[in-house]
Design an enzyme around this catalytic site. Structure first.
Site, PDB file in Angstrom:
ATOM      1  N   ARG A 175       0.825  -1.232   0.000  1.00  0.00           N
ATOM      2  CA  ARG A 175       0.000   0.000   0.000  1.00  0.00           C
ATOM      3  C   ARG A 175       0.851   1.270   0.000  1.00  0.00           C
ATOM      4  NH1 ARG A 175      -2.302  -3.415  -1.279  1.00  0.00           N
ATOM      5  NH2 ARG A 175      -4.061  -4.488  -0.329  1.00  0.00           N
ATOM      6  N   SER A 224     -10.083   1.110   3.934  1.00  0.00           N
ATOM      7  CA  SER A 224      -9.251   0.704   5.077  1.00  0.00           C
ATOM      8  C   SER A 224      -8.549   1.923   5.645  1.00  0.00           C
ATOM      9  CB  SER A 224      -8.205  -0.317   4.645  1.00  0.00           C
ATOM     10  OG  SER A 224      -8.828  -1.517   4.319  1.00  0.00           O
ATOM     11  N   GLU A 299      -3.503   4.504   6.446  1.00  0.00           N
ATOM     12  CA  GLU A 299      -3.496   4.237   4.999  1.00  0.00           C
ATOM     13  C   GLU A 299      -4.207   5.395   4.295  1.00  0.00           C
ATOM     14  OE1 GLU A 299      -4.426   0.205   3.679  1.00  0.00           O
ATOM     15  OE2 GLU A 299      -5.496   1.040   1.965  1.00  0.00           O
TER      16      GLU A 299
END
Ligand code: FAD
Length: 307
Positions: A175, A224, A299
């Site tokens: 990510r 997320s 994130e």
């Protein structure tokens, strides 16, 4: 960095569109946040390059996609936010290669690949962002990620110089794209492998069904919130499990709530502010650190000023 709000008169003549005092809450999934001084939608790559070259370097310029991983703070964004529109949404398939504009929606890219019998891009069906966002975040789902399929990406830097980045140049990790800072992605080439369209579509349907069952995809959310920690540091526990463990599921601050369905997802129940969401997320981070010793990493990207 400029201290006063930026207006169109500070910016070069472009063929695309400027909007002053642009409401960003309408452009993000969370539906919160203040306005951008100026929103710029370039007419094409040359227009973007010209804008980046001619805009004074002390004016901050920030790219966004469809805001599915973005929290815009309540005070809004000083400077210019660049959002790519339809000229950057083209998708073409050439053999096993898929060429996509940075504003193309990931799921549309997955569908075009499937139709042409190109496998490997199915995971894009589960990511509700754009290709630009996928490049910047190394988006992934259900075992696949952008780094597995990227051949090269085209980007412009803040000085308007065109750059072509190979997969290695992107410095991808989980990510994360180590090359993304200060870059404006405009397109990408992906490569898959041959398979029957029906088989690829069946795998995409499975991904859709799993998302539908486990994620609050019809809510005002940012996906997320935390990246999953390194299993070596978290004893193999994912972010949602750590949040569950500290009793965070369903926690409410203002009108922001930890999703009951998936506790790594935050929800704007209707009237939440960006401050509510940020406070809620920071409260989880703090409690997870205190009670489990694991430091969670945001994130979701945050931009703009607090009120
Ligand atoms: C319900 C839901 C489910 C989700 N599930 C997943 C999932 O399974 N896997 C996953 O990885 N993500 C998931 N996400 C998060 C999100 O969809 C991805 O991170 C996506 O890649 C973000 O794309 P975006 O276009 O929305 O980017 P934005 O949210 O608008 O921006 C995110 C970042 O990308 C940068 N960016 C965007 N476009 C460009 C560009 N053209 N050039 C340079 N930088 C750019 C921005 O500057 C910002 O830093 C989910 C989100 C939601 C709301």
């Amino acid at each position: 960095m400029v201290e006063r709000p930026v207006t169109k008169t500070d910016l070069p003549f472009v063929r695309g569109k400027y909007v002053e005092n642009a409401d960003l809450s309408a452009l993000t999934w969370f539906r919160v946040g203040g306005p951008a001084d100026v929103l710029f939608m370039p007419a094409d790559e040359d227009d973007l390059a010209h804008f980046l070259k001619k805009t004074p370097q002390d004016i901050p310029v920030y790219p966004i996609g469809v805001g599915s991983n973005l929290l815009v703070r309540d005070g809004g964004v000083r400077g210019v936010v660049v959002r790519l529109g339809s000229p950057f949404r083209k998708i073409a398939v050439d053999g096993m290669r898929v060429i996509a504009g940075a504003a193309a929606i990931d799921a549309q890219v997955a569908k075009a690949a499937a139709k042409a019998g190109v496998a490997g891009l199915e995971f894009f069906r589960g990511v509700p962002g754009t290709i630009g966002g996928a490049l910047a975040m190394n988006a992934g789902a259900y075992g696949g990620e952008t780094k597995d399929i990227l051949v090269e990406a085209v980007a412009y830097d803040r000085r308007g110089e065109r750059r072509v980045l190979s997969n290695v140049d992107m410095k991808f990790s989980y990510r994360y794209c180590g090359a993304a800072k200060g870059l404006f992605f405009t397109s990408a080439i992906f490569e898959g492998r041959p398979d029957e369209p029906a088989a690829i579509e069946a795998r995409m349907d499975e991904i859709s069904a799993r998302r539908e069952a486990t994620q609050p995809i019809r809510e005002r959310t940012g996906g997320s919130t935390f990246a999953n920690p390194d299993p070596a540091h978290s004893g193999g526990r994912k972010s949602w499990q750590l949040i569950e463990e500290i009793g965070g599921r369903g926690r409410v601050i203002g009108d922001a709530q930890v999703s009951e369905r998936h506790c790594n997802f935050m929800i704007n129940r209707g009237k939440a502010t960006a401050a509510d969401l940020e406070e809620l997320i920071e409260s989880l981070r703090k409690d997870v650190l205190t009670k489990t010793g694991v430091a969670l990493r945001w994130e979701i990207r945050r931009i703009g000023e607090r009120l």
